[in-house]
Write an enzyme that holds these catalytic residues in place. Structure first.
Site, PDB file in Angstrom:
ATOM      1  N   HIS C  46       5.707  15.335  85.533  1.00 52.08           N
ATOM      2  CA  HIS C  46       5.350  15.452  84.117  1.00 52.08           C
ATOM      3  C   HIS C  46       4.214  14.512  83.740  1.00 52.08           C
ATOM      4  O   HIS C  46       3.300  14.880  83.025  1.00 52.08           O
ATOM      5  CB  HIS C  46       6.578  15.157  83.261  1.00 52.08           C
ATOM      6  CG  HIS C  46       6.333  15.318  81.801  1.00 52.08           C
ATOM      7  ND1 HIS C  46       6.466  16.527  81.162  1.00 52.08           N
ATOM      8  CD2 HIS C  46       5.948  14.424  80.862  1.00 52.08           C
ATOM      9  CE1 HIS C  46       6.177  16.374  79.881  1.00 52.08           C
ATOM     10  NE2 HIS C  46       5.864  15.113  79.666  1.00 52.08           N
ATOM     11  N   HIS C  92       8.188  22.184  75.847  1.00 51.18           N
ATOM     12  CA  HIS C  92       9.483  21.502  75.783  1.00 51.18           C
ATOM     13  C   HIS C  92      10.550  22.480  76.280  1.00 51.18           C
ATOM     14  O   HIS C  92      11.553  22.737  75.610  1.00 51.18           O
ATOM     15  CB  HIS C  92       9.772  21.006  74.358  1.00 51.18           C
ATOM     16  CG  HIS C  92      10.252  19.593  74.340  1.00 51.18           C
ATOM     17  ND1 HIS C  92      11.190  19.135  73.450  1.00 51.18           N
ATOM     18  CD2 HIS C  92       9.926  18.532  75.115  1.00 51.18           C
ATOM     19  CE1 HIS C  92      11.398  17.841  73.676  1.00 51.18           C
ATOM     20  NE2 HIS C  92      10.660  17.463  74.673  1.00 51.18           N
TER      21      HIS C  92
END
Ligand SMILES: Nc1ncnc2c1ncn2[C@@H]1O[C@H](COP(=O)(O)OP(=O)(O)O)[C@@H](O)[C@H]1O
Ligand SMILES: [Mg+2]
Lengths: 80, 229, 732, 80
Positions: C46, C92
């Protein structure tokens, strides 16, 4: 000590949340579900050891902010 | 006309109504911070839309107890005009400047769309530029727009002509189908007894500019300016 | 300082043996637990982009309007008159699958912070959503939770949610996609960056207190999913949009002064990545006094404070002597404000706890050594072919109704009416058109924006699919009359350790790059989400493009709504391409064939022509052709205008169904009262254009097959989503 | 009988409403207010006379719908 204020809508006031929950429960296959009402539970830590004083203080809070008496009523619970 | 817009933490239509007021007034409204207990001397106090205090606990509950609102209540009692739009309407009921309460929409959803409103009276500072029975198109944007009051309260509102706007269909007919949120007798906006205080859920400031797709809100602000100049 | 940590602990932190060895080499010793935690988040997929970096570098990221490309919190483009648009998209996905309301809500909160941290006032939100099959038992619950969460957060902060896209496909059954985009507006002279400077300057923490939220959230966000995901639930965080709203106002108020040297939101990997990014960008060191961090809970440890992902927090470097100004503003807004450290010489991060050093790491080596992989990849297999002549025959009218009422094409009103899309009173075009249009406050100019991707095309041919996503974005903006200026992108793919998935990523990025270059439509920001798999099954490759365009004069804007007595002019070439079309999938049950090819030169020329026609007031309505082709575009224009239309038959030798539902790219449908002028103008620049019908009446009349009354078409189009969502249990 | 389900956020979970209420109470001049948490109170009428059965049924309802176990926990109260 800890105070629990149960705030509920007055019986005369419609409670869409409650009825939605009732419908959903029935759709999920739960039978024998009667009236469902949704209210609020407000838990307050108080550094106040005297029950009477605590009760009075919480009641003052309910009048001042926590409860709208036009549509709501409340019940109080103290726990030392 | 002199006006003040109260800015609460979480207000988010304060700028929108400021723009609409500026357009009609040709001058600036005063923006007042919720912590101020002194208000400037004005003809009109505006409580803007938004999510003051995040709508936490109950919509409008915390703002209604702010210093600026205490001052607003005093001013209103002296006859100063007050308009509350959306969250402002919710604050007015919590502050007891208007009767009843606003609760969760019947279908539990947030509604953002244009609705039709029937003007119930032109006999007020706020509606003087409208015709009684006129059908307006204005946006709503709320989660708690369902107006409730008991039967006696409703009767009082009706008998004393305190209902300002009702939800209606495109033809101006007040029908149950047009009641998008379950409000008692399609109520979208009400006055206090002296008609110096107005609360309404729809947003006149959002359609006061043809570029935005409508101008039906403009006359409300123009009418106020006319009345106070 | 610390003895060797057990291999189990190292493994739990998601570091490979090589990565751990490298960590020890950088440290010159074994890291302690706190330091290991920092390595694990800094080197997570990430934060490090280790699988995609190599390919992202190939994207065109510059242009005359680009002020800041990828590398900051968001991209910045010049929109003239001293103003800049700042925007970015972010995913998300996993949190939203685990807890749809809070996952989606905190996704919106996070992307808002990326934008206002650079000095912009957010003026619009968009969202790109992908859900599983409607019949999957989780889908309804997820749709309802995600939509409520996006609305709950965006409505409360008072930023209009003006657009988005939604697809349903079984490949997302166990792994939905929630991509949120924010567009902001700033003074081009007052952009704020994350580059720390000024040895000795105070490091200031503002916003909410730090709790034990989402510890390891950053690593979780890139760990492949399986049923055990349920067990990770507590890593979900609760958003507080009220605090975010205060944070926006307080930050913008402070940004109007000269107090800020650098500022950075605390996103994934919270305090760790924000302090690291700032220090490494500034080439300095930093000292953090962790006991000074505002804490929500008692007994929190340095490890928890460095890894917490509590929301609504920002980190700033203030200029000397500006602390009081800043403190006053944050206290006015009832937000926490704490000086938690200072910038130091010699690029090391020193972490102390009540005066005692609990961790120390070199900043640049750690950042630079962050792994970059050149993962093996294979080209995607060519999709199954199909024989156009053996397709079942359909009544065109019935097919159109079926498409207009299908999950991927039906009205999204049920969704956008739960979003406040009008707050800020500058929304010129509400949801439902090709692009949302938001006025630049107080001006005659406006920004157009949209999010686009056609995953079934990308799956069938990643390169063409990547090109198509950018081209469709370019078309959507051109269709309202806006000049497309730059894009952000969100690359959603499966497990990059699988060569076929890596092949999809490589192909799509190549396609995006080619299109961005050919259309002078540079990439200024973006986000990558990998490991979107459940039990080894990957999602459709979904590289979402968020496009922003500029309208010089809001009077010169087109909408899709037809009016009566207009001619319909089709711009572009129609060959009846049915491969990978929605018609093929919805009406023939086939996901087959090659996707329609994209001719980038042609796209550019068409876009320029359409914009000039709108500019010159020759076009009364305009819509680009995409899913469902000519018939669907016509139906959408008719429904928007509440007026019927009649379409003429196909050119010689083309099957009527292919003519109506083919998805050839590079096409626009224009409504005009001076069609001949349009045809002339097209001919003058050598572009194909033909009159294909006209508006009027109350029905849609198709060649070789019946009419549908608008009323019934509208009903079918509007009813699917509410009907599907009905009976949804209320969400907590 | 009547069942009361008290739904509260797990201890470590942020409760924006609770903290807002605490601040508001303090601004209204109430002192000695500690932690405040807001939860839900769901009241359900059941036509079920057996306590054990009722308890089991309500617990099933909590799992299925009433409680979001990602962030919430609950307490049960029966009243005949
Ligand atoms: N697909 C992409 N294309 C271009 N830039 C990207 C892409 N993905 C990430 N970036 C850039 O990498 C930087 C870090 O991305 P990200 O970690 O998502 O930002 P943040 O940490 O602010 O959330 C940002 O500048 C972002 O714009
Ligand atoms: Mg960021």
């Amino acid at each position: 000590m800890k105070a629990r204020v149960h705030v509920t809508l007055k019986p005369a006031v419609l409670d869409p949340q409650g009825s939605a929950i009732k419908n959903a429960l029935e759709q999920l296959g739960f039978s024998g579900v009667g009236d469902v009402r949704q209210g609020k539970l407000i838990e307050i830590e108080l550094n106040q050891s005297d029950d009477q004083a605590a009760k009075a203080e919480i009641e003052a809070m309910c009048k001042a902010l926590l409860v709208n008496e036009v549509i709501e009523t409340y019940r109080l619970e103290l726990e030392s | 006309m002199k006006s003040a817009v109260i800015v609460f933490p979480g207000s988010n239509c304060d700028r929108d109504v400021q723009v609409a007021l500026r357009q009609s007034m040709g001058s600036e409204p005063t923006m007042v911070w919720h912590k101020d207990s002194e208000l400037p001397k004005v003809d009109l106090i505006v409580l803007p839309g938004g999510f003051s205090y995040g709508d936490y606990l109950r919509v409008g509950a915390m703002s209604a107890r702010s210093p600026a609102m205490r001052a607003t209540v005093e001013a209103a009692e002296k006859g100063v005009s007050v308009i509350g739009i959306c969250n402002g309407f919710q604050i007015l009921t919590e502050a007891k400047l208007l009767p009843g309460a606003l609760t969760r929409n019947r279908d539990l959803k947030f509604h953002c769309r244009d609705v039709y409103l029937r003007v119930e009276t032109s006999q007020s500072l706020f509606t003087s530029r409208y015709e009684e029975g006129q059908c307006l198109r204005l946006p709503v944007a709320n989660h708690d727009g369902c107006y409730v009051t008991d039967d006696e309260g409703r009767r009082r509102l009706e008998d004393q002509g305190q209902i300002a706007f009702r939800y209606c269909d495109a033809e101006g007919a007040v029908r149950p189908e047009a009641n998008l949120n379950g409000s008692i007798s399609n109520i979208a906006g009400i006055f206090n007894e002296t008609k110096t205080v107005l609360g309404l859920m729809p947003h006149p400031e959002r359609l006061s500019d043809p570029a935005l797709g409508g101008n039906d809100g403009r006359a409300l602000f123009d009418g106020l300016v006319e009345a106070f100049n | 300082m610390s003895e060797e940590l057990s291999p189990e602990i190292v493994a739990q932190h998601g570091l490979s043996d090589e990565e751990y060895a490298l960590a020890k080499q950088i440290m010159g010793r074994a890291p302690n637990l706190l330091e290991l935690g920092i390595f694990s988040v800094m080197w997570s997929e990430h934060c490090s982009y280790k699988s995609s970096k190599r390919w992202l570098k190939t994207l065109p990221t510059s242009g005359p309007r680009v002020i800041q490309g990828p590398g900051e919190n968001a991209g910045v483009v010049d929109i003239g008159e001293g103003q800049a648009a700042i925007f970015k998209i972010e995913s998300h996905n996993h949190p939203s699958f685990i807890e749809p309301y809070q996952g989606a809500a905190t996704g919106v909160g996070g992307i808002l912070r990326d934008v206002f941290t650079m000095g912009a006032r957010p003026i619009a939100n968009l969202n790109a959503l992908r859900f599983g099959a409607p019949e999957h038992e989780k889908t309804r619950h997820l749709v309802s939770g995600v939509v409520a969460g996006i609305g709950g957060y965006g409505n409360c902060v008072g930023v209009p949610t003006v657009g988005g896209e939604v697809n349903f496909h079984p490949s997302y059954n166990g792994n939905i996609l929630v991509n949120a985009m924010t567009v902001g507006l700033a003074d081009a002279e007052r952009i704020f960056y994350a580059k720390a400077a000024g040895i000795g300057n105070p490091v200031v923490y503002v916003g909410s207190k730090t709790g034990r939220d989402g510890i390891h959230g950053a690593t979780m966000a890139s760990a492949e999913f399986d049923e055990a995901a349920e067990a990770q639930r507590p890593t979900v965080q609760v958003g507080d949009p009220f605090t975010e709203k205060l944070l926006i106002e307080a930050c913008l108020e402070l940004m109007a002064t000269d107090a800020i040297e650098a500022i950075q939101d605390m996103g994934a990997a919270g305090l760790t990545s924000s302090s690291f990014e700032m220090a490494s960008k500034g080439g300095c060191g930093v000292e953090l006094w962790l006991d000074k961090v505002p804490m929500r809970e008692t007994g929190m440890t340095p490890y928890e404070l460095m890894l917490s992902e509590s929301q609504e927090r920002m980190l700033m470097i203030l200029r000397p002597g500006r602390e009081d100004v800043a403190r006053a503003i944050f206290e006015k807004w009832d937000l926490d404000f704490a000086v938690i450290g200072r910038l130091t010489e010699g690029g090391r991060m020193k972490l102390t706890w009540h005066g005692e050093t609990v961790g120390e790491l070199p900043i640049d080596p750690l950042a630079e050594a962050s792994p970059e992989y050149d993962r093996p990849w294979v080209a995607s297999p060519t999709p199954p072919s199909f024989d156009p002549d053996s397709l079942p025959d359909h009544d065109p009218a019935e097919a159109l109704v079926r498409l207009m009422a299908s999950p991927d094409l039906c009205s999204r009103r049920w969704i956008w009416e739960q979003y406040d899309h009008m707050v800020m009173a500058d929304t010129l075009q509400r949801p439902g058109g090709d692009a949302a249009v938001v006025r630049v406050h107080g001006s005659r100019r406006a920004l157009a924006m949209s999010v686009d991707c056609t995953p079934r095309y990308v799956k069938a041919d990643p390169l063409e699919g990547g090109k198509q996503a950018v081209a469709e974005s370019y078309r959507n903006l051109s269709a309202v009359g806006a000049e497309p200026i730059a894009i952000t992108n969100n690359l959603n793919f499966g497990n990059p350790e699988k060569p076929e998935i890596m092949g999809q990523l490589v192909g799509a990025v190549k396609g995006i790059g080619e299109a961005a270059a050919a259309l002078s439509y540079p990439v200024v920001s973006g986000n990558v989400s990998l490991y979107n798999e459940t039990n080894g099954k990957a999602i459709l490759p979904t590289p979402v493009i968020g496009g922003v365009g500029l309208l010089g004069d809001l009077e010169k804007m087109a909408r899709i709504a037809l009016a009566a007595d207009q001619a319909l002019v089709l711009l572009g070439t129609s060959e009846g391409h049915l491969g990978q079309s929605l018609y093929l999938r919805e009406c023939c049950g086939l996901e087959a064939g090659a996707p329609p090819p994209v001719d980038l030169e042609r796209e550019r020329a068409l876009g320029e022509l359409v914009r000039s026609l709108i500019e010159d007031g020759l076009v009364q309505a305009c819509h680009d052709l995409s899913d469902g082709g000519l018939a669907v575009a016509t139906a959408e224009m008719a429904l928007a205008g509440k007026v019927g239309a009649t379409l003429e038959g196909p050119p010689e030798g083309m099957d009527p169904l292919a003519w109506l539902f083919g998805e050839d790219q590079g096409r626009y449908l224009l409504a005009s009262r001076q069609p001949e002028r349009l045809l002339e103008r097209a001919a003058a620049v050598g572009l194909p254009a033909e009159t294909v019908g006209y508006s009027g009446g109350e029905a849609l009349i198709l060649p070789g097959g019946g009419a549908i009354s608008l009323a019934s078409l509208s009903e079918k189009h509007e009813d699917w989503l509410p009907g599907f969502m009905d009976g949804e249990p209320p969400q907590n």
